[in-house]
Scaffold this active site. Sequence first.
Site, short mmCIF file in Angstrom:
data_model
loop_
_atom_site.label_atom_id
_atom_site.label_comp_id
_atom_site.label_asym_id
_atom_site.label_seq_id
_atom_site.Cartn_x
_atom_site.Cartn_y
_atom_site.Cartn_z
N CYS A 10 -50.11 -9.13 -14.57
CA CYS A 10 -51.45 -8.89 -15.12
C CYS A 10 -52.18 -7.94 -14.17
O CYS A 10 -51.59 -7.43 -13.22
CB CYS A 10 -52.21 -10.18 -15.39
SG CYS A 10 -52.71 -11.12 -13.95
N CYS A 82 -51.90 -8.92 -20.09
CA CYS A 82 -53.18 -8.33 -20.48
C CYS A 82 -52.94 -6.88 -20.88
O CYS A 82 -51.93 -6.28 -20.48
CB CYS A 82 -54.21 -8.43 -19.36
SG CYS A 82 -53.79 -7.49 -17.88
N CYS A 89 -48.09 -0.66 -16.89
CA CYS A 89 -46.83 -1.17 -16.35
C CYS A 89 -45.95 0.00 -15.94
O CYS A 89 -45.81 0.97 -16.70
CB CYS A 89 -46.12 -2.01 -17.41
SG CYS A 89 -44.61 -2.80 -16.80
#
Length: 131
Positions: A10, A82, A89
Amino acid sequence: MDKKTIYFICTGNSCRSQMAEGWGKKILGDEWQVYSGGIEAHGVNPKAIEAMKEVGIDISNHTSNLIDQNILHQSDLVVTLCSDADKNCPILPPSVKKEHWGFDDPAGKPWSEFQRVRDEIKTAIESFKTR
């Protein structure tokens, strides 16, 4: 049999991914190595620690960590928790599967939000285990 690796990510590795790591170790620990990391490291939220303590899981020794590239690239599954982590990412090798399980950020919200998100994460991990 070698354990597979699941990596929960996250934004700040403060609330959601910490609770997911705690639940993951409890629910998936026989079959999976479970880790968590963040795009940033904000420190573990004390309310996340308390929320997990309320259900008998101690995450008080967890640390808030940036994404570890070695764990990331050796994972079998990366789960973003999230939309910020999903969008930011790092690029994964083709061998690493990625899923997005979106949860509201309880930080700065009432206690009941920590409990709700904690329970939603538990349900998602239990559902994942039965796939």
